[in-house]
Enzyme design. Structure first.
Site, PDB file in Angstrom:
ATOM      1  N   ARG A 110     -25.099 -14.617 -60.614  1.00  0.00           N
ATOM      2  CA  ARG A 110     -25.297 -16.039 -60.942  1.00  0.00           C
ATOM      3  C   ARG A 110     -25.724 -16.203 -62.384  1.00  0.00           C
ATOM      4  NH1 ARG A 110     -27.138 -16.888 -55.675  1.00  0.00           N
ATOM      5  NH2 ARG A 110     -25.398 -17.864 -54.633  1.00  0.00           N
ATOM      6  N   THR A 133     -32.328  -4.326 -57.377  1.00  0.00           N
ATOM      7  CA  THR A 133     -31.403  -5.458 -57.243  1.00  0.00           C
ATOM      8  C   THR A 133     -30.044  -5.031 -57.773  1.00  0.00           C
ATOM      9  OG1 THR A 133     -30.761  -7.589 -58.211  1.00  0.00           O
ATOM     10  CG2 THR A 133     -32.433  -6.381 -59.381  1.00  0.00           C
ATOM     11  N   ASP A 149     -27.932  -6.817 -59.219  1.00  0.00           N
ATOM     12  CA  ASP A 149     -27.485  -7.622 -60.374  1.00  0.00           C
ATOM     13  C   ASP A 149     -27.822  -7.020 -61.742  1.00  0.00           C
ATOM     14  OD1 ASP A 149     -26.398  -9.599 -58.760  1.00  0.00           O
ATOM     15  OD2 ASP A 149     -28.314 -10.624 -58.565  1.00  0.00           O
ATOM     16  N   GLY A 159     -33.916  -9.728 -52.303  1.00  0.00           N
ATOM     17  CA  GLY A 159     -32.588  -9.242 -51.924  1.00  0.00           C
ATOM     18  C   GLY A 159     -32.580  -7.727 -51.769  1.00  0.00           C
ATOM     19  N   ASP A 215     -37.242 -10.030 -59.652  1.00  0.00           N
ATOM     20  CA  ASP A 215     -38.282 -10.726 -60.427  1.00  0.00           C
ATOM     21  C   ASP A 215     -39.105 -11.707 -59.590  1.00  0.00           C
ATOM     22  OD1 ASP A 215     -36.189 -12.452 -60.247  1.00  0.00           O
ATOM     23  OD2 ASP A 215     -35.931 -12.746 -62.408  1.00  0.00           O
ATOM     24  N   ARG A 274     -37.650 -13.209 -47.240  1.00  0.00           N
ATOM     25  CA  ARG A 274     -38.109 -14.229 -48.175  1.00  0.00           C
ATOM     26  C   ARG A 274     -39.323 -14.847 -47.482  1.00  0.00           C
ATOM     27  NH1 ARG A 274     -34.303 -13.265 -52.283  1.00  0.00           N
ATOM     28  NH2 ARG A 274     -32.228 -13.250 -51.445  1.00  0.00           N
ATOM     29  N   ASP A 276     -30.353  -7.515 -63.493  1.00  0.00           N
ATOM     30  CA  ASP A 276     -30.766  -8.618 -64.371  1.00  0.00           C
ATOM     31  C   ASP A 276     -32.262  -8.595 -64.668  1.00  0.00           C
ATOM     32  OD1 ASP A 276     -31.518  -9.174 -61.806  1.00  0.00           O
ATOM     33  OD2 ASP A 276     -30.866 -11.255 -61.806  1.00  0.00           O
TER      34      ASP A 276
HETATM   35  P1  ADP Z   1     -36.235 -11.214 -55.665  1.00  0.00           P
HETATM   36  O1  ADP Z   1     -37.459 -10.388 -55.628  1.00  0.00           O
HETATM   37  O2  ADP Z   1     -35.018 -10.452 -55.239  1.00  0.00           O
HETATM   38  O3  ADP Z   1     -36.079 -11.955 -56.971  1.00  0.00           O
HETATM   39  P2  ADP Z   1     -37.087 -13.727 -54.341  1.00  0.00           P
HETATM   40  O4  ADP Z   1     -37.011 -14.545 -55.577  1.00  0.00           O
HETATM   41  O5  ADP Z   1     -36.556 -14.288 -53.091  1.00  0.00           O
HETATM   42  O6  ADP Z   1     -36.347 -12.308 -54.493  1.00  0.00           O
HETATM   43  O7  ADP Z   1     -38.609 -13.344 -54.104  1.00  0.00           O
HETATM   44  C1  ADP Z   1     -39.006 -12.553 -53.022  1.00  0.00           C
HETATM   45  C2  ADP Z   1     -40.328 -13.025 -52.476  1.00  0.00           C
HETATM   46  O8  ADP Z   1     -41.333 -12.932 -53.478  1.00  0.00           O
HETATM   47  C3  ADP Z   1     -40.357 -14.492 -52.054  1.00  0.00           C
HETATM   48  O9  ADP Z   1     -39.827 -14.676 -50.767  1.00  0.00           O
HETATM   49  C4  ADP Z   1     -41.851 -14.782 -52.069  1.00  0.00           C
HETATM   50  O10 ADP Z   1     -42.490 -14.307 -50.905  1.00  0.00           O
HETATM   51  C5  ADP Z   1     -42.319 -13.944 -53.258  1.00  0.00           C
HETATM   52  N1  ADP Z   1     -42.420 -14.814 -54.443  1.00  0.00           N
HETATM   53  C6  ADP Z   1     -41.432 -15.194 -55.282  1.00  0.00           C
HETATM   54  N2  ADP Z   1     -41.890 -16.049 -56.218  1.00  0.00           N
HETATM   55  C7  ADP Z   1     -43.210 -16.229 -55.956  1.00  0.00           C
HETATM   56  C8  ADP Z   1     -44.254 -17.020 -56.539  1.00  0.00           C
HETATM   57  N3  ADP Z   1     -44.047 -17.796 -57.607  1.00  0.00           N
HETATM   58  N4  ADP Z   1     -45.480 -16.928 -55.992  1.00  0.00           N
HETATM   59  C9  ADP Z   1     -45.730 -16.142 -54.929  1.00  0.00           C
HETATM   60  N5  ADP Z   1     -44.781 -15.400 -54.321  1.00  0.00           N
HETATM   61  C10 ADP Z   1     -43.556 -15.432 -54.817  1.00  0.00           C
END
Ligand code: ADP
Length: 327
Positions: free
Chosen positions: A175, A129, A131, A14, A106, A75, A133
């Protein structure tokens, strides 16, 4: 660990206001320390697609004041697979990138940690982020801006609430975390604040609204985090109050994505600048698999796995403060 000559930087997950200030800081701090910096577009997707450019200090002119992220975010499902990460590693080698700075949340840090384990590329996270969080920092980049945005909007909603004797339910992002709801709620003088961390109880809210009405309040604002613990969404809450206080005109306002936009606050710009410089200097110091953070105005480091697994707790004293101030 091999010497670091080129640092790669990307934004992922995000977007958040202040990410541009962090990119600028990473680019300029790298070059200040006589290293190169390559910018990767669209997060991990750009790493897989080789969407990577060289930078100079001038590449990041006039972005400190801009919301969003100039590098774009994405993503990326492919990065969740071993084959995808292998492609990313090949492009890391093609571009002679020796270490990676990941600005994100995270999820992005989980990806970075897995990548580091598989291919040995040093990684460092910068928490971005709205949030707030993430464990290991009192503030994430974008959080302060979002608080200011939400407070400003609720001020505007209050104007119309007062004029029509209305009760407004305002849904804000969060959330899993009530940081935005709690702080923007206090900052805007909300009557009640519903958050994911504490079950305030729907009856308690009703009692409080009735008490307020008795004490002469003719309009009220209830701030609700998306994941509030009552288990009811903002429309269900509004319907419940309307049923039990039929003389009140109840309205709902869902703030949505506007909370992520806008020019970063000065606080977020300074935070992002400090985090960017600290991230580069920590990498050059031989650190890896960590996240930069701030605690009591001091820059700190937290292992990525702790930052991912840990919980950033709300300040429960704020609930008491809110209760006292809404008599
Ligand atoms: P944020 O970083 O804001 O928490 P996301 O959870 O959408 O956002 O994660 C961003 C990107 O990080 C995902 O689109 C993916 O490419 C990568 N990612 C997240 N979790 C994993 C995972 N378990 N293994 C590999 N890549 C991951």
């Amino acid at each position: 660990m091999n010497a670091i000559n080129t640092i790669g930087v990307l934004t992922s997950g995000g977007d958040a206001p202040g990410m541009n200030a962090a990119i600028r800081a990473v680019v300029r701090a790298s070059i200040f320390h006589d290293k190169k910096c390559k910018a990767i577009y669209r997060g991990y997707q750009g790493l897989i697609d080789n969407d990577i450019v060289s930078t100079t200090p001038r590449s990041v002119n006039n972005i400190i004041n801009k919301g969003g992220t100039m590098l774009k975010s994405a993503r990326c499902l492919e990065f969740r697979t071993k084959e995808g990460r292998k492609k990313a590693y090949e492009n890391i080698n093609k571009n002679n990138i020796d270490a990676l700075v990941v600005i994100g949340g995270d999820g992005s840090f989980t990806g970075a940690m897995i990548f580091q384990k598989e291919f040995g590329v040093p990684v460092i996270g910068i928490p971005g982020t709205i949030d707030n969080d993430i464990f290991g920092t009192s503030h994430t980049i974008g959080y302060d801006t979002a608080l200011n945005t939400v407070t400003e909007v609720i001020d505007k909603i209050r104007d119309t609430a007062i004029s029509h004797n209305r009760l407004f339910f305002v849904e804000v992002m969060g959330r899993d975390a009530g940081h935005i709801a709690l702080n923007a709620g206090i900052g805007s003088g909300a009557e009640e604040i519903l958050i994911p961390e504490e079950d305030m109880g729907i009856e308690r809210m009703l009692d409080s609204l009735k008490r307020s009405e008795k004490s002469g309040k003719s309009s009220s604002i209830v701030v609700v985090a998306e994941g509030d613990k009552t288990g009811k969404n903002v429309f269900e809450l509004a319907a419940y109050v309307e049923k039990n206080m039929p003389h009140y005109e109840v309205r709902v306002s869902v703030l949505g994505h506007m909370q992520r936009g806008g020019a970063p606050s000065c606080f977020d710009r300074v935070l992002a600048s400090r985090m960017g410089v600290f991230a580069v200097e920590s990498l050059l110091d031989g650190k890896s698999n960590i996240m930069v953070g701030i605690d009591n105005d001091t820059m700190i480091l937290t292992d990525l796995d702790k930052a991912i697994k840990g919980k950033s707790n709300i300040n429960k004293n704020l609930i008491r403060v809110s209760d006292i101030l809404t008599i």
